[in-house]
Design a protein around this motif. Sequence first.
Motif, mmCIF file in Angstrom:
data_model
loop_
_atom_site.group_PDB
_atom_site.id
_atom_site.type_symbol
_atom_site.label_atom_id
_atom_site.label_comp_id
_atom_site.label_asym_id
_atom_site.label_seq_id
_atom_site.Cartn_x
_atom_site.Cartn_y
_atom_site.Cartn_z
ATOM 1 N N CYS A 1 15.600 3.303 1.643
ATOM 2 C CA CYS A 1 16.771 3.173 0.765
ATOM 3 C C CYS A 1 16.352 2.808 -0.655
ATOM 4 C CB CYS A 1 17.727 2.124 1.336
ATOM 5 S SG CYS A 1 19.113 1.684 0.253
ATOM 6 N N TYR A 2 15.315 1.999 -0.772
ATOM 7 C CA TYR A 2 14.839 1.568 -2.085
ATOM 8 C C TYR A 2 13.830 2.549 -2.689
ATOM 9 C CZ TYR A 2 17.161 -2.978 -2.204
ATOM 10 O OH TYR A 2 18.107 -3.978 -2.268
ATOM 11 N N GLY A 3 13.688 3.718 -2.066
ATOM 12 C CA GLY A 3 12.832 4.751 -2.628
ATOM 13 C C GLY A 3 11.360 4.604 -2.316
ATOM 14 N N ARG A 4 11.045 3.860 -1.262
ATOM 15 C CA ARG A 4 9.650 3.639 -0.902
ATOM 16 C C ARG A 4 9.300 4.369 0.395
ATOM 17 N NH1 ARG A 4 11.295 -2.424 -0.922
ATOM 18 N NH2 ARG A 4 11.630 -2.832 -3.131
ATOM 19 N N GLN A 5 8.012 4.460 0.681
ATOM 20 C CA GLN A 5 7.573 4.927 1.988
ATOM 21 C C GLN A 5 7.862 3.856 3.036
ATOM 22 O OE1 GLN A 5 3.402 5.636 0.683
ATOM 23 N NE2 GLN A 5 3.604 7.579 1.779
ATOM 24 N N ALA A 6 7.905 4.283 4.296
ATOM 25 C CA ALA A 6 8.036 3.346 5.405
ATOM 26 C C ALA A 6 6.649 2.914 5.864
ATOM 27 C CB ALA A 6 8.788 4.003 6.559
ATOM 28 N N LYS A 7 6.549 1.667 6.253
ATOM 29 C CA LYS A 7 5.271 1.114 6.725
ATOM 30 C C LYS A 7 5.093 1.427 8.208
ATOM 31 C CE LYS A 7 1.704 -1.845 6.447
ATOM 32 N NZ LYS A 7 1.966 -3.291 6.595
ATOM 33 N N ARG A 8 3.844 1.733 8.614
ATOM 34 C CA ARG A 8 3.499 1.866 10.026
ATOM 35 C C ARG A 8 2.715 0.637 10.471
ATOM 36 N NH1 ARG A 8 1.608 8.112 9.627
ATOM 37 N NH2 ARG A 8 -0.110 7.095 8.532
ATOM 38 N N SER A 9 2.800 0.329 11.746
ATOM 39 C CA SER A 9 2.027 -0.780 12.298
ATOM 40 C C SER A 9 0.557 -0.388 12.398
ATOM 41 C CB SER A 9 2.571 -1.165 13.677
ATOM 42 O OG SER A 9 3.893 -1.661 13.576
ATOM 43 N N ALA A 10 -0.283 -1.380 12.674
ATOM 44 C CA ALA A 10 -1.728 -1.141 12.757
ATOM 45 C C ALA A 10 -2.320 -1.890 13.945
ATOM 46 C CB ALA A 10 -2.407 -1.556 11.459
ATOM 47 N N TYR A 11 -1.680 -1.786 15.095
ATOM 48 C CA TYR A 11 -2.216 -2.374 16.325
ATOM 49 C C TYR A 11 -2.028 -1.374 17.458
ATOM 50 C CZ TYR A 11 2.682 -3.476 17.488
ATOM 51 O OH TYR A 11 4.027 -3.391 17.762
ATOM 52 N N GLU B 1 0.811 -1.221 0.000
ATOM 53 C CA GLU B 1 0.000 0.000 0.000
ATOM 54 C C GLU B 1 0.843 1.269 0.000
ATOM 55 O OE1 GLU B 1 -1.765 0.844 4.099
ATOM 56 O OE2 GLU B 1 -0.946 -1.177 4.381
ATOM 57 N N CYS B 2 2.136 1.136 0.235
ATOM 58 C CA CYS B 2 3.009 2.311 0.385
ATOM 59 C C CYS B 2 3.546 2.734 -0.975
ATOM 60 C CB CYS B 2 4.144 1.994 1.348
ATOM 61 S SG CYS B 2 3.584 1.504 3.001
ATOM 62 N N THR B 3 2.707 3.397 -1.735
ATOM 63 C CA THR B 3 3.033 3.698 -3.128
ATOM 64 C C THR B 3 3.301 5.175 -3.396
ATOM 65 O OG1 THR B 3 0.673 3.895 -3.643
ATOM 66 C CG2 THR B 3 1.690 1.731 -3.953
ATOM 67 N N GLU B 4 3.038 6.047 -2.425
ATOM 68 C CA GLU B 4 3.263 7.472 -2.661
ATOM 69 C C GLU B 4 4.758 7.777 -2.706
ATOM 70 O OE1 GLU B 4 1.155 10.138 -0.156
ATOM 71 O OE2 GLU B 4 -0.745 9.051 -0.320
ATOM 72 N N THR B 5 5.111 8.786 -3.470
ATOM 73 C CA THR B 5 6.512 9.183 -3.612
ATOM 74 C C THR B 5 6.899 10.154 -2.509
ATOM 75 O OG1 THR B 5 6.381 8.926 -6.009
ATOM 76 C CG2 THR B 5 8.209 10.242 -5.145
ATOM 77 N N CYS B 6 8.006 9.885 -1.855
ATOM 78 C CA CYS B 6 8.515 10.775 -0.812
ATOM 79 C C CYS B 6 9.465 11.801 -1.422
ATOM 80 C CB CYS B 6 9.267 9.980 0.253
ATOM 81 S SG CYS B 6 8.241 8.833 1.196
ATOM 82 N N THR B 7 9.540 12.962 -0.804
ATOM 83 C CA THR B 7 10.551 13.943 -1.188
ATOM 84 C C THR B 7 11.930 13.330 -0.992
ATOM 85 O OG1 THR B 7 9.143 15.784 -0.520
ATOM 86 C CG2 THR B 7 11.513 16.217 -0.659
ATOM 87 N N ASP B 8 12.792 13.492 -1.977
ATOM 88 C CA ASP B 8 14.142 12.949 -1.842
ATOM 89 C C ASP B 8 15.167 14.069 -1.939
ATOM 90 O OD1 ASP B 8 16.332 11.338 -1.582
ATOM 91 O OD2 ASP B 8 16.320 10.648 -3.662
ATOM 92 N N ASP B 9 15.465 14.642 -0.796
ATOM 93 C CA ASP B 9 16.509 15.656 -0.694
ATOM 94 C C ASP B 9 17.690 15.035 0.046
ATOM 95 O OD1 ASP B 9 17.944 18.015 -0.677
ATOM 96 O OD2 ASP B 9 16.893 18.841 1.063
ATOM 97 N N GLY B 10 18.125 13.895 -0.460
ATOM 98 C CA GLY B 10 19.183 13.146 0.203
ATOM 99 C C GLY B 10 18.663 12.085 1.147
ATOM 100 N N HIS B 11 17.342 11.989 1.313
ATOM 101 C CA HIS B 11 16.748 11.017 2.223
ATOM 102 C C HIS B 11 17.155 9.586 1.851
ATOM 103 C CE1 HIS B 11 14.264 14.587 2.597
ATOM 104 N NE2 HIS B 11 13.582 14.087 3.608
ATOM 105 N N GLN B 12 17.030 9.271 0.573
ATOM 106 C CA GLN B 12 17.293 7.906 0.123
ATOM 107 C C GLN B 12 18.757 7.533 0.336
ATOM 108 O OE1 GLN B 12 15.653 7.154 -3.746
ATOM 109 N NE2 GLN B 12 16.505 5.089 -3.899
ATOM 110 N N ASP B 13 19.664 8.435 0.011
ATOM 111 C CA ASP B 13 21.093 8.155 0.202
ATOM 112 C C ASP B 13 21.421 7.946 1.679
ATOM 113 O OD1 ASP B 13 21.624 8.288 -2.492
ATOM 114 O OD2 ASP B 13 22.378 10.340 -2.448
ATOM 115 N N LEU B 14 20.808 8.750 2.548
ATOM 116 C CA LEU B 14 21.045 8.594 3.985
ATOM 117 C C LEU B 14 20.572 7.220 4.456
ATOM 118 C CD1 LEU B 14 19.961 12.122 5.264
ATOM 119 C CD2 LEU B 14 22.270 11.163 5.388
ATOM 120 N N ALA B 15 19.389 6.815 3.999
ATOM 121 C CA ALA B 15 18.865 5.504 4.389
ATOM 122 C C ALA B 15 19.772 4.388 3.883
ATOM 123 C CB ALA B 15 17.448 5.326 3.860
#
Length: 249
Positions: free
Chosen positions: A133-143, A79-93
């Motif tokens: 790192c792979y350019g995706r959103q991070a998943k949140r838990s649901a409990y 479900e995590c398909t939205e694009t995140c801003t990448d101002d160095g975020h991906q490289d840091l991860a």
Amino acid sequence: MSPTFIFPTLFLLASLAACQLQPPFLGASQPCYETEQDGVQGWCEHKGCCAGGNFVSGLCPNYPDQVGCCYSSNECGAECTETCTDDGHQDLACELLAKYEAGQLFLKPDHFSPNGNDPYDGASPLSEIRDTCYGRQAKRSAYGTAPGGCVCLQKALLQTMLDYSTQYFDTTGLALQINSMAGSSHSSSNSWHYEGNTMDVACSTPLYHCDEVLDFCRSRDAIELCFPGSSCGSHETWVHCAMPMDEGA
């Protein structure tokens, strides 16, 4: 040596080099990354999150046993398909993930609560850093209080984690342990954790460094801190460090 021997040999070596898979990120070091199936390069994923069970064990030796080489997609984060801003975020991860693979950082691969582990929900620090790192959103838990869904990890969080983990390893030779970020269930439904800007850093064992974590986060303008003895309650073995949100987030 005759040219008829040299040229075919050079051609063969060049062909092998051309076919060699490139690492998916700088510092990547798992045998999994050197393999592919049906044109899909392998990547290290939890068995329960590898879509279709297209999974081979033993090719991600620096990961827990339940993580192996996946040749399909991340079913947990579908479900995590939205694009995140990448101002160095991906490289840091990716730098953080490389440090994990090198044993210089410990990103918890699961949750303290069985609610997120059976089945595994794909929202541990290890999965969240890998997905970023792979350019995706991070998943949140649901409990519990956790809202589910997905979030973009914030740059100040990633930079602070990278810088402190590097300082800690260089000083002590130990891997910094990150217990939680946007996943798991926290004290309230409006916890900063769910915004993707917060980390829980284990700080009491094997070396007590809670004060150092606290001072470091303060020096980076943390917007919320909980720690041993703080008014937050609990937090007797870790520092909760919420960092500033990205501009416009």
